[in-house]
Design a protein around this motif. Structure first.
Motif, PDB file in Angstrom:
ATOM      1  N   ALA A   1       0.845  -1.195   0.000  1.00 18.26           N
ATOM      2  CA  ALA A   1       0.000   0.000   0.000  1.00 18.26           C
ATOM      3  C   ALA A   1       0.882   1.247   0.000  1.00 18.26           C
ATOM      4  CB  ALA A   1      -0.919  -0.011   1.213  1.00 18.26           C
TER       5      ALA A   1
ATOM      6  N   LYS B   1      -3.862   1.395  -2.994  1.00 14.78           N
ATOM      7  CA  LYS B   1      -4.574   0.963  -1.794  1.00 14.78           C
ATOM      8  C   LYS B   1      -4.954  -0.505  -1.938  1.00 14.78           C
ATOM      9  CE  LYS B   1      -6.757   5.530  -1.526  1.00 14.78           C
ATOM     10  NZ  LYS B   1      -8.053   6.260  -1.487  1.00 14.78           N
ATOM     11  N   PRO B   2      -5.152  -1.196  -0.829  1.00 17.18           N
ATOM     12  CA  PRO B   2      -5.581  -2.603  -0.927  1.00 17.18           C
ATOM     13  C   PRO B   2      -6.844  -2.780  -1.761  1.00 17.18           C
ATOM     14  CG  PRO B   2      -4.859  -2.133   1.293  1.00 17.18           C
ATOM     15  CD  PRO B   2      -4.844  -0.815   0.561  1.00 17.18           C
TER      16      PRO B   2
ATOM     17  N   SER C   1      -1.614  -4.680   2.476  1.00 23.15           N
ATOM     18  CA  SER C   1      -1.734  -3.623   3.497  1.00 23.15           C
ATOM     19  C   SER C   1      -0.568  -3.660   4.476  1.00 23.15           C
ATOM     20  CB  SER C   1      -3.058  -3.783   4.250  1.00 23.15           C
ATOM     21  OG  SER C   1      -3.129  -5.068   4.825  1.00 23.15           O
TER      22      SER C   1
END
Length: 122
Positions: free
Chosen positions: A14, A87-88, A122
């Motif tokens: 991330a 982002k995840p 993440s």
């Protein structure tokens, strides 16, 4: 008719970046609008970004606006997707698509690549 092949996917943390590329065959590539879509497991295929045949007009999904940049190089029959601040929730199979109009619906694009996996941890 165009044949499309994506590359550049992979695993990234991330906040990291990836650059996807889509190589197209065919002499008429420069006349096609191009787009990127993505599909996460169990979800529908979603619009990510699109670019006009000239590259002069671009459009983005709200979820990626300001983080992703679509571009094209008609001399090299290629379209790219620069993805920053990942982002995840960006995890998905990303596919490029080509068509005669710039649109957000998958059905508007007759030509598709097989996709490349992007996984954001993440």
């Amino acid at each position: 008719q165009a044949q499309l092949k994506e590359s550049g996917g992979g695993l990234v943390q991330a906040g990291g970046s990836l650059r996807l590329s889509c190589a197209a065959s065919g002499r008429t590539f420069s006349s096609y609008a191009m787009a990127w879509f993505r599909q996460a497991p169990g979800k529908e295929r979603d619009f990510v970004a699109a670019i006009s045949w000239s590259g002069g007009v671009t459009d983005y999904a709200d979820s990626v606006k300001g983080r992703f940049t679509i571009s094209r190089d008609n001399a090299k029959n290629a379209v790219h997707l620069q993805m920053d601040s990942l982002k995840p929730e960006d995890t998905a199979v990303y596919s490029c698509a080509g068509g005669f109009v710039m649109a957000k619906r998958p059905g508007s694009f007759p030509f598709w690549g097989q996709g490349t996996q992007v996984t954001v941890s993440s």
